[in-house]
Structure formats: C-alpha cells, structure tokens
Design a protein around this motif. Structure first.
Motif, mmCIF file in Angstrom:
data_model
loop_
_atom_site.group_PDB
_atom_site.id
_atom_site.type_symbol
_atom_site.label_atom_id
_atom_site.label_comp_id
_atom_site.label_asym_id
_atom_site.label_seq_id
_atom_site.Cartn_x
_atom_site.Cartn_y
_atom_site.Cartn_z
ATOM 1 N N GLN A 320 0.812 -1.207 0.000
ATOM 2 C CA GLN A 320 0.000 0.000 0.000
ATOM 3 C C GLN A 320 0.854 1.270 0.000
ATOM 4 O O GLN A 320 0.391 2.331 -0.384
ATOM 5 N N ALA A 325 -4.206 6.277 -1.942
ATOM 6 C CA ALA A 325 -5.582 5.849 -2.196
ATOM 7 C C ALA A 325 -6.281 6.885 -3.071
ATOM 8 O O ALA A 325 -6.065 8.093 -2.930
ATOM 9 N N CYS A 328 -12.114 7.808 -4.694
ATOM 10 C CA CYS A 328 -13.213 6.845 -4.589
ATOM 11 C C CYS A 328 -12.951 5.879 -3.446
ATOM 12 O O CYS A 328 -13.863 5.525 -2.695
ATOM 13 N N GLU A 329 -11.697 5.433 -3.324
ATOM 14 C CA GLU A 329 -11.362 4.528 -2.227
ATOM 15 C C GLU A 329 -11.535 5.224 -0.884
ATOM 16 O O GLU A 329 -12.033 4.626 0.076
ATOM 17 N N GLY A 332 -15.202 5.491 -0.167
ATOM 18 C CA GLY A 332 -15.723 4.180 0.216
ATOM 19 C C GLY A 332 -15.351 3.828 1.632
ATOM 20 O O GLY A 332 -16.153 3.274 2.387
ATOM 21 N N GLU A 333 -14.123 4.185 2.012
ATOM 22 C CA GLU A 333 -13.694 3.872 3.391
ATOM 23 C C GLU A 333 -14.491 4.681 4.391
ATOM 24 O O GLU A 333 -14.887 4.162 5.444
ATOM 25 N N GLU A 1123 -17.802 0.083 -4.447
ATOM 26 C CA GLU A 1123 -16.935 -0.916 -5.079
ATOM 27 C C GLU A 1123 -17.691 -1.487 -6.282
ATOM 28 O O GLU A 1123 -18.401 -2.485 -6.184
ATOM 29 N N THR A 1179 -13.879 -7.873 0.245
ATOM 30 C CA THR A 1179 -13.500 -6.471 0.008
ATOM 31 C C THR A 1179 -12.859 -5.831 1.233
ATOM 32 O O THR A 1179 -12.053 -4.903 1.103
ATOM 33 N N ASN A 1259 -8.774 -2.094 -1.247
ATOM 34 C CA ASN A 1259 -8.981 -0.661 -1.044
ATOM 35 C C ASN A 1259 -7.926 -0.155 -0.072
ATOM 36 O O ASN A 1259 -7.920 -0.495 1.114
ATOM 37 N N LYS A 1260 -6.998 0.667 -0.562
ATOM 38 C CA LYS A 1260 -5.868 1.107 0.259
ATOM 39 C C LYS A 1260 -6.341 1.902 1.470
ATOM 40 O O LYS A 1260 -5.774 1.800 2.559
ATOM 41 N N LYS A 1262 -9.121 1.543 3.088
ATOM 42 C CA LYS A 1262 -9.678 0.629 4.092
ATOM 43 C C LYS A 1262 -8.555 -0.093 4.830
ATOM 44 O O LYS A 1262 -8.650 -0.339 6.044
#
Length: 1281
Positions: A320, A325, A328-329, A332-333, A1123, A1179, A1259-1260, A1262
């Motif tokens: 990572q 990130a 979007c990532e 999402g996190e 995702e 995920t 997902n970096k 996360k």
C-alpha cells in the motif's frame, strides 16, 4: 315415325296436367292431390299474389296452371322450412323452388310426372267421385338436379354452426348428394311430404335440340329448367351468394402459414451448437491464459505455489505504500466507517438497554400485527392470476357487463366399461352400425335415471330449498322453463318413453332409438326426424344439442362409436348478486356430495363443478399444512441446536442456545406477521403464495443473519478492558453492514418486483420486501438485546430455558471458541478449493453448466398443467384425465363487436354479415375462413351469426316475421290467425334487408321469437343474450358472434388458441377500419383470463429478474463503499444462479408460470445471502493477495452461510418431498432444493474461485484504516501477517 313427327307429337300432347286440386287426407293435415288429365286451368285472381311470390316464372298470360289456390298455399307451407335455411343464397332457393313449382303447378306436368298409384275419393261436399294420387314418378334431368345441389351444398345454417343441407337432407352434409337430397325431400317419411314422390333422374331431351334418343321411359321428358349457379345473380336487385354459402365465389381455400422452421446449425439445434462452440472457445482461451501465466511465473518467481496476482508475496501493508488511495477509495472507506460506527454504537446501546429495546420492539410488532384483523385472503383464481388492468380482465368485465357472466359449468363424463358395444342393423337394408357401450339402451336408461336424480338434488340455503331449476340456465324463460341440459338424452327429450319409442311388427323393427340417434347427430336442430318415429331432436330447453358437446371417445364424425357420454348442466353465474351466487354454490356442494356417493356398478363417472378447483386448492392447502409445519419444525430444531457451542456434556444446558434460537425464529415469524398486518391495513389482499413462500424466504434471510452474529461472537475474543456491550457493539459494527447489504438489496429488489403486472408476483414482492426489512430491523434491535441477555445468562452459569436454575460455577466472560465447521472451512476446505490446479477445473465446470443452461433456457415450457394444482387424491384429477381422453370440442369463444357500430345502414351490415351482398372480408366471413383452417386458428366451427339469421327471419317470403295488423305486435309463426300479416310487403323493396328504423323495429321481435316447426329461425334460444340494446332499445350496442375452439389439452394449446383468436380479431378490426372509430372486435373465452399471463410471462420474467439484478447491483455498489467491480461480481454470480435455475427447470420438467416466477424472484433474493456476505468479507480483507483474501472471506463467512442457510433449508426442503400435493413436490420441493444447492455451490465454490482470479483490488484507504484501528493489538498480527 320420323324424329320430326315425334317432336310434333310431344308438342301437341305435352300441355296437359296430371293433377288439379286437393282430395283425400293423407295424414294429419296433409292431403293428396286430385288426378286430372286435362289442360291447365286459369288461376283465380285471389291466387295471383301467391303465384307471384312462389313461382313468378309461371305468372304469364292468363296464368293457366295445374294447381289451384289451396295447392299453392300448401306449397308455401311446405317451403317455409327450406326457405328459412336456403334463402341466404337466392340462386339456391330459386333452383329449389323451380323444382317444386314445376312439380305442383307446371302446365306441362304430363311431360315429366307419371301417377303410379291412386285411390278413389268421394268429395264430402259435392259428393263427386274423384281419384287421389298416392304415388307419383317425377322425371328430373340430371343436369338440373346436380346444378341445384351444387348451388345449395355450401349454404350455412348460422345458428347451428352446420351446413343447411344437414337439416334438409336427412344425412350428414358430407354424405348428401343431389340424388339422396331430392329423394329425402320427396319421401313421406320426412314428415312433410303427404305421399311418396319417386324421383327418376335421366338425361334430358330438349325441345329445341331434339335428337332421336328417347328418355329412359318412353314418352317422358325430364324437367330440366334453366338453373342459376350460386355465383350468379338472380336479378339486378340481388347479387351472387356469399363466400360462406358458395365455395366457388371464395376462390381457393385459405391456407395456413407453414410453421416456422426450427433454428438449426449443422443440422442440430442452433442454441446447442452456439453454446458448445462458445464453451469450447472459452476453455481454449481460459486454459491458454492460465498456462501462459503459469509458465511466466515459473520463469520469474521462485515458488510455483505463489498465487498469480501475489505481487511476489509482499504483504498489503508493504504494497500500500507504493501509492496513494484514490478519492473513490477514500470515500468508500468513509462510508464503510460510518456504517461501522453507527452499528457499533447501536449494538452497544441495545445490549446496555435490553428491556426498553425489547419492549419497544414488542409494541411495534403488536401494532403492526393488529392489522391482521383486516386480513383478506384471496382464493378467487381470477384475482390471483389476472391483473385488473390486463386486457383479458377488461374484456371479461366488458363481456359480463353487456351479456351477463359466463355460466357456471357442472359436468359429468360417463363411461360404461363393463358393457359390450351394440350393433344396429338398419331396416330394410344397410350396413350394420356399431354403437359404443354407453349408447346401448339399457345404459342410456341408467344415465337418464342419474340425470333425473341430479335434477332432483335439493340443497338448503337460508332455510330455502334450492334445486337445479332454481339456479340453472333457462334460455327461453318465461315461455319455456326447462333447464338447459346438454346431454345425448335430450335427443329423446329426457324421456324414458321417447327413448323406448319404436315402430315395427312381430318380425322387424323399422325405427327405434338407434335410427333417431343417427338422425339427430346430423340434424340436432330438427323438430321432426326422417324415420317413422317423427320425434324431435331439439332439446327440451328449446335449443339444439350438438353431438360433439355430449359425446366423447369417437373417431372422426362417427358419434355412434362414442365411448363416453358428457352431460353438462349450465348454471347461472351471479358475480354481483351474492345471495343468488350463494344459492348456486350451495347446490353445487350438494351436487358434489351426491355424485361422490352415487353408486352404479355399470357406470364410471368423473365430474367437476365450477367451485371444484377452488375447493380442492383450499383442501390441498389444508392437507399440506402438516407437511409444511413439519418442514418448519425440522428447521427450527436445527437452528435451536446448531447455534450453541457445547464445550462439555456438563455444560450442555449452559452453553446451548435453544431459547435464543427460538427467539430468533419468533422474530422471523413476527416480521412475516408484521408485513401481512401492515398491508392488511391498506387493504392489500393476502394470497396462499404469500403464506407458503414468504416464511421460507424470510427464514433463509433471518437465520443466515442470526448465525453470522452468533458465530462471529463465538469466534471473537473480548479485548482487555472491553465490556460486553462494547464487544457486541464491535462485532455488530463488523457484521451488520454485511447483513444490511444483503437485507436492503433484497428489500429494494422485491419492492421493485412489485411493479410487475402479475398479481401473484406483485403481492409476493410487496409482502416479501416488507418482511425482509422488518426482519433486519428486529435482528439489529431485539435480537441483539436478547443475545446480550443470553450471554449474561451464560456467564452467570444459568441454564438455557430454565434460566432460574444455576450451574456450579460462574465465569467472568464466555471464552471464544471455533466450531468444527469453521475449522473445517478454515483449515481444510478453503485451502483445498483455492489450490492452483483445482481453480481452473472449478471455473470450467461452472461455465460448462452455465453454457448448458443457456442452451436450454428457450426450451422451458410455459404454462401450468391444471392437474398439478390438484391433490393426488382429488376427484378433479380423474375428471381432467377423462377430459383429455374423451372430449372432442374446446371451450366456446365469442367474438365481441363493441358498442358503436351502426347496424342500420347497408355499409354497416355488409361489414359484419356473411350472407349475400356482404363484404368478402366481413366479420362473419373472416371467422368462417378461420374455421376452414381450424388446425391453425383453433377456431373449430363457423360462427353463429345473429345478423344473418335475422335477415333470413325478416324476409317477407318467410312466415317468421308477422304482426297483428291491428296492434302491430309480434305474431309467432305458430299462431293461426287471419289478422296476422307479414311484417314487410312482398315487393322488390320489401325483399331487401331492413334498414334504419325498420331494422330496429323488427330486431327485438326476432330475439324474442322461439323456434317452432313453422319457423326454425327464431332467435330467442340462440341469440337471446347476443345483442345488447342501448338508448331505450333504439340502437344496437355491443353484440357477439359465437363459435367453439378446437380441442385444447395442454397449456400450449390454450395459449395458442387465445393468441390466434386475438390475431383474428385484430385483423377484423383493421379490415373494418374500426380503430379510428374508438371501438373494436375482441375475442372472449372463459379461460383467457387465466392464460393471458403466459402470453407475457417471458417479458414479465425478464423484467422482474432484470429489475431485481439491477437493484442488487446498485445497492451492493453503494453499501460496499462504491466498489463497482465487487457489485458486478455479485450480480454476475446471481445471474448465473438464475440461468442455472432455468436449466434445472428444463431438466426436471418445471414449467414457467406465476408460481415458478415467484420462486425465481425469491431465488434472486436468497442468492444475495449466498454471495454478498462472502464478497463483502473479501473487500474488507487485508490479506496480501486475492487468493488469500478469498480464502480469508470463505473461512469466516462460508461456515456461517453454510450452517445458516444451506443446512437449515436442506432439512426443511427434504420434508416437502413427502407432500401429497403435486404443486408442492414440483414447484416447492424441486425449485427450493435447486435454489439452495445452486446458491450454496455458487456462493461457496464458484464465487471464492472467481474472486481469487478477478476479485476487486484491495482498497488502500480501508487497509490503512484497519491498521490504525488494530495498531498495537494482537489483531494487527492476525490481520496483516
């Protein structure tokens, strides 16, 4: 003597008579004619009107004829019946009347008539000695007889759906020819002729072209007047006969389009070939890529076991750091973290405050369940399967509103299996005729006893005695109060004495029930058979009994070979009159009891009533209640026992979670009850599908979530200094997003599924969506609080269920434990499944199964065999079997012309009618053409046309339309009253069709006229309900034209019949240019409302499953923190499951219908449970590579999914296999088993392997968040190393 001298001799002596006037009485009111050999006698002036009406060709000069006025009147009376049926075709009737006019009145009678028998007669008035002619030879030219027959052979009798010659020839129309038709008309055995007239057919010798070839009998010249072909016009006022009545006008018979050729490639089914090629291509590409990557890895990396996407074994926390990130990532996190924090706080709150939470949950449940007081259960099949807005439903309501609802059908199918067939030997000669077992006289008497007993069945309703006569269909009421009974016994007027009627002597039987039967099946509307019996064939209710409706098991048209009798009792239907409907239902109930208890060793009876199917479905539901209950008990026991982790026998009662399992089950059932209660508040009716299917669905969803929560807690270890509420809150924060993902996506999918137009699918979707959502809410509130209380009980060493009893020792907290199933998944199953050599095999097998399923999807049958909806021991099953074996006619079909058409104009009439002058593409003509190709259109018979029969009835030549000259009121043809005069004058204008006000003036008279021997065209019996009047009876509103479908046995037959009928109706609408006039023609049959769903079932299936998949994709994408690729994987796997469900349906013979569509929608929801938990675990996993993340997800979620859904459902489903109901065995056991096995194999075998290949990247954001949360704890090592 030279030829010329012979010609002069004939000219001199031919203008003489054979008879003149009437003499002795032949029989009844029929008289012989008086022998007379003199010249023709001038006709008195009072006979001019008659001769102009009947024989205009003889009205010339001083009108010298060989008949007087009485003979002309007798001729008119005798021609009334043929006129009514043949005047549709003027040229046909012209030829026929020529035959009789020449016979009766021709001034040249002696040329072709020869009296062969006479007897003396003394005139009682004048006392003169006269001679009566009792037998006569009539020489007829073959040219004339054949031309007359050819002009008449195609003429239709619209009210009877048969050829007119079937009523006038004494034989089946196909067996009738010129010779036997004329012989029949001249035989006194037909009941009309006063004495025998023997036709002698010979070659004619014309006056103008006389050759020295004498006739067969020297000195006789056959009558061979000029004839008119049916394609020729009579005069300027009339045209040729219509296509219906004259086949040569039509041109070639319509040819049905050839069936579509099967789609073949290389001589094989195209879908098989395409999918085989596609699958082969996929294997080549897939294994080529796998092999190439393996070779590449062997060359560059040390370990051959390094996963394809391993990034050389770098851990995620090292990888990572190589990049930031994306936004979007990060978004999402944050979304994921918000869900985690929310559910963590909520879980801790529920554990800290169990009593308020549980109490509040109970209050909400009770409030929702109070709506059960308003619950309405829909069992009416129409409401279950047909949407109120559907075309068939609207057309049914239109038909019912304008013509009354279709009658209720009570039917018996009777066999005589122990009786031998009979043989009838006609007198005086003829081939022996076999009679089927049920047509022997003894059996017919027994069947008549049964029929009489049914008529005398009494039922009680509100202290009122109900009999068949109180509820039956009585078409001629109040003039004739006999019930309509469609039975072969009605050929004998339902009378034992008529059945026994015979004529004979000590040596021979000249005529009996055999001969009467053979006549009636050919002329069911006849009022006088051609045998010596002279009994009527018309039923006691005033209408004909068509043989194809009352007999079965015969070959071709050989009704005498029938092996079964069909008796139908039509009963009035009252949709809007509950009181009258309940009377009919009460009588039907007694009818069922009577037939069930009826015993006759010589008869085998299968039967049904209008209420039978609904009754049996209700009985089936009750009888299967025990099977369903056992199924749920098995699942409940498993859940209660499987939740607990028993560490030792001594702690069994402490570690078990029976009470928690029961609580979880009650929550599931409460959610179903709440859903029903809420919708009952809003007046949404409940269906049996909801009761039978939704508990299964919600139990699958609910139990899965219960196992996930409990088993995650059991595997978790409480952190140092962490309290119970915080621990459960943390656990809920981990697993509740996954539960929310599955439950919310199912809820949205089901709510969108309620957009379906199919009532069964719509109702199921509404109730299922609400039940799943309420179940989720109760699980994250009430169940979490109950879990906290149960853990506290366990920590205090109190017994399960008996919580007041305490064990020997207390523990501060419950030690974490890992079940055998979890260890199996973690240490054995997951590593084995994800081995490099096994994964390609798994993919190839699943893609192969998918390819097969796609290849057979279009071969899944559509429809629902009615027999499947019946219990195995139902009497209706036997009826269905008899129906398919014996019945030769399909259901009646009505082509309805909606209100708005103008029948009073010539153009309006020509667009509809089928007789002379009507359009070649008229409504009736197109229906006639459709019946010509019945194998394609499934319209079995030409239509009954009230309009054409009305035109025949109202003609002035007929005696049907008469009025009292003083009152202008209708005067029936059977009334003998000099004040009765014809409705319309016998003028060229009067012979034209009535139009304008005149059309409307006589139409009600026609529709109220009962058929009688003088006028068989009365429209009361056949058309009493076919015409709807509007605007105070001043205009014609909606009308119908009826026929019958061909025999329909399978769902495909019914669907095709409805489709073809609609196609015909649409063609008629277009050809009549009605679309711009805001009315149309539509077909209606009683089964359309049930089978219409199958015309759109494919589109409905695609719509429902696509909407469900689309909503699952969107919800999954959002709740997984956007995702998108993960959502694609979930949706693709669920789509594979659905496609494979179709493959199973084809293999297992499960048809596509509303029930199976509901199950497919449900399987879409259950598949989410199998897939979404594993994908979400993948995920959020922070392992180093896709394979390890797939293994981690399968280890943690696989065991819960397997124990929560697969094992729970499997036990319950196996019990359903023992159901007595075929519909349960096929649509519930087979489909439920398929959806659970396919869901489990895809979710626990295929999906992890697919994720290991193409799962979403880590997902970096996360991962970093997980590092921060776990920094400095033991979990850091577990998560990242």
């Amino acid at each position: 003597m030279t030829c010329h001298h012979v010609y002069i001799y004939l000219l001199v002596f031919s203008d003489s008579c054979v008879w003149y006037g009437e003499c002795g009485i032949a029989s009844g009111d029929k008289r012989y004619n008086c022998e007379y050999n003199g010249p023709a006698v001038p006709l008195p002036k009072d006979g001019y009107d008659l001769v102009q009406e009947l024989c205009p060709g003889l009205f010339f000069g001083n009108v010298s004829l060989c008949c007087d006025v009485h003979q002309l009147q007798t001729l008119k009376n005798n021609l009334e019946l043929p006129l009514q049926f043949l005047s549709r075709c003027p040229s046909c009737f012209y030829n026929l009347i020529n035959l009789f006019c020449e016979l009766t009145c021709s001034p040249h009678q002696s040329e072709f008539l020869n009296a062969t028998q006479t007897e003396p007669y003394i005139d009682p008035v004048t006392k003169q000695n006269k001679t009566s002619i009792t037998e006569l030879q009539y020489y007829i030219g073959e040219t004339f007889s054949n031309a007359m027959y050819n002009a008449c052979k195609d003429v239709e009798a619209p009210s009877s759906n048969v050829k007119a010659l079937g009523l006038l020839c004494g034989k089946d129309p196909k067996d009738c020819n010129a010779t036997n038709w004329i012989q029949y008309m001249f035989s006194k055995d037909n009941g009309q002729a006063p004495f025998n007239i023997i036709p002698i057919f010979s070659v004619f010798v014309t006056r103008e072209h006389f050759y020295c070839q004498m006739s067969p009998i020297h000195g006789m010249t056959p009558m061979n007047n000029a004839t008119k072909g049916c394609n020729e016009s009579m005069d300027d006022a009339t045209g040729p006969c219509s296509c219906q009545d004259c086949s040569i006008v039509c041109g070639p018979k319509p040819e049905p389009p050839s069936p579509p050729a099967p789609w073949l490639l290389l001589g094989l089914d195209a879908m098989y070939v395409i999918m085989w090629i596609s699958y082969t291509g996929f294997l080549l590409v897939f294994f080529g890529v796998v092999f190439g990557v393996w070779c590449y890895r062997k060359r560059h990396f040390v370990s051959e076991y390094t996963p394809i996407d391993s990034n050389i074994a770098y851990s995620v926390h090292l990888r990572q750091d190589t990049g930031e990130a994306t936004w979007c990532e990060r978004f999402g996190e944050k979304f994921e973290n918000a869900l985690r924090v929310t559910f963590t706080s909520w879980g801790a709150f529920c554990v800290r405050n169990p009593r308020p939470v549980i109490l509040f949950s109970l209050v909400v449940v009770v409030m929702c369940c109070s709506g059960l007081m308003f619950m309405k259960l829909t069992t009416n099949p129409i409401d279950l399967w047909s949407a109120p807005s559907s075309q068939a439903r609207k057309e049914k309501e239109y038909f019912d509103a304008h013509f009354g609802p279709f009658f209720r059908v009570e039917q018996l199918i009777i066999q005589a299996p122990h009786t031998k067939p009979g043989i009838y030997s006609p007198y005086p000669s003829g081939d022996d005729v076999p009679f089927g077992p049920p047509l022997t006289k003894d059996i017919l008497h027994q069947v008549l006893d049964l029929q009489d007993a049914v008529e005398n069945i009494t039922a009680s309703y509100n202290n009122e005695t109900i009999m068949l006569k109180d509820v039956c269909l009585i078409p001629l009421s109040p003039y004739n109060n006999n019930c309509t009974i469609l039975s072969v016994l009605n050929y004998f007027q339902n009378s034992h004495s008529v059945l026994d009627h015979s004529i004979g002597d000590d040596f021979y039987v000249y005529a009996d029930y055999h001969s009467h039967f053979l006549y009636c099946v050919q002329a069911p509307a006849s009022l006088n058979d051609t045998t010596l019996l002279h009994d009527p064939c018309l039923g006691t209710f005033g209408g004909p009994v068509f043989p194809w409706l009352v007999m079965g098991g015969y070959d071709g048209d050989n009704y005498n070979n029938a092996t079964a009798l069909v008796i139908t009792f039509p009963v009035q239907n009252y949709y809007n009159d509950t009181e009258k409907l309940n009377k009919a239902l009460a009588w039907e109930e007694e009818f069922i009891k009577f037939v069930k208890n009826y015993s006759n060793p010589n008869l085998t009876i299968s039967f049904t009533t209008e209420r039978s199917i609904e009754d049996e479905i209700n009985r089936e539901s009750s009888s299967d209640a025990s099977t369903v209950a056992i199924s749920y008990v098995v699942m409940f026991l498993y859940i209660s026992l499987a939740l607990g982790h028993i560490r030792s026998a001594s702690r069994f009662l402490v570690d078990s979670k029976i009470s928690l399992g029961i609580a979880g089950i009650l929550i599931v059932l409460s959610s179903v009850a709440c859903s029903i209660g809420i919708f009952s508040y809003f007046g949404v009716s409940l269906t049996l599908i909801v009761i039978e299917v939704i508990p299964f669905l919600v139990l699958a969803v609910g139990v899965d979530n219960i196992f996930i929560i409990v088993q995650t807690y059991q595997r978790d270890e409480r952190l140092q200094g962490e309290t119970l509420d915080k621990q459960i809150g943390r656990i809920l924060g981990d697993v509740a997003p996954s539960m929310f993902l599955s439950s919310f996506s199912e809820t949205v999918a089901f709510f969108l599924g309620s957009l379906s137009t199919m009532p069964a699918v719509r109702t199921f979707s509404l109730f299922a969506a609400m039940a799943v959502f309420i179940d989720f809410l109760l699980q994250i509130t009430c169940f979490v609080s109950l879990l906290g209380l149960d853990i506290k009980r366990q920590e205090k060493n109190r017994y399960d269920i008996l919580c007041c009893v305490k064990g020997s020792e207390e523990i501060s907290n419950v030690p974490h434990s890992e079940s055998m199933l979890f260890l199996f998944f973690k240490n054995i199953y997951s590593p084995f499944l994800l081995k490099d050599w096994l994964r390609p095999i798994v993919i190839s097998i699943f893609v192969g199964v998918l390819s097969f399923s796609i290849a057979v999807m279009n071969k899944v049958e559509i429809g629902l065999d009615q027999r499947l909806s019946m219990p195995d021991d139902s009497y209706v099953l036997e009826y269905f079997n008899s129906l398919s074996r014996f019945v030769h006619s399909g259901p009646p079909v009505y082509f309805v012309l909606e209100e708005g058409h103008n029948y009073t104009t010539l153009d309006g009439q020509n667009m509809v009618c089928g007789g002379m002058g009507c359009n070649n593409n008229s409504l009736v003509q197109q229906l006639f053409d459709a019946a010509e190709i019945s194998s394609y259109t499934r319209v079995g018979y030409p239509p009954s046309s009230w309009l054409d029969d009305y035109f025949d009835w109202v003609k002035p030549q007929s005696s049907c339309c008469r009025v009292y000259n003083a009152t202008e009121q209708f005067c029936n043809a059977s009334v003998v009253d000099p004040s009765c005069v014809r409705c319309r004058p016998l003028t060229p204008e009067g012979k034209q069709r009535p139009q304008g006000e005149e059309f409307m003036r006589f139409l009600p008279m026609f529709l109220s006229d009962n058929p009688n021997p003088k006028c068989g065209k009365g429209g009361h019996a056949a058309y009493g309900s076919a015409v709807n009047f509007i605007n105070n009876n001043t205009e014609v509103g909606a009308t119908y034209f009826s026929s019958y479908h061909t025999v329909l046995k399978t769902s495909a037959d019914f669907i095709d019949a409805m489709k073809k009928a609609r196609m015909i109706a649409n063609n008629i609408t277009e050809s009549m240019s009605l679309k711009e006039k805001n009315y149309r023609v539509f077909p209606y049959s009683v089964f359309y409302v049930f089978y219409e769903q199958y015309m759109t079932i494919v589109g409905d299936t695609i719509f429902n499953l696509t909407v469900s998949l689309g909503s699952i994709f969107l919800v999954t994408m959002v709740l997984l923190g956007f995702e998108m690729w993960a959502a694609v994987v979930v949706s693709a796997t669920i789509a594979m499951i659905l496609v494979n469900m179709f493959g199973v349906m084809w293999l297992w013979g499960i048809s596509l219908n509303a029930v199976s569509l509901v199950n497919l929608v449900m399987s879409c929801g259950i598949s989410v449970e199998f897939c979404s938990h594993v994908v979400r675990a993948f995920t959020i996993s922070t392992k180093a590579n896709r394979t390890e993340r797939a293994q981690d997800a399968l280890s943690h979620m696989g065991s819960s999914v397997f124990s929560g859904i697969t094992l729970t459902k499997f036990g319950g489903i196996v019990v359903l296999a023992f159901s007595k109901s075929q519909i349960f065995q096929i649509f519930y056991f087979r489909m439920y088993l398929a959806m659970v096995l396919l869901g489990a194999t895809h979710g626990l075998i295929f999906l992890p392997v697919l994720l290991s290949y193409i799962g979403p990247s880590v997902n970096k954001a996360k991962v970093r968040a997980a590092q921060e949360r776990s920094k400095g704890t033991e979990r850091e090592k577990l998560l990242f190393f």
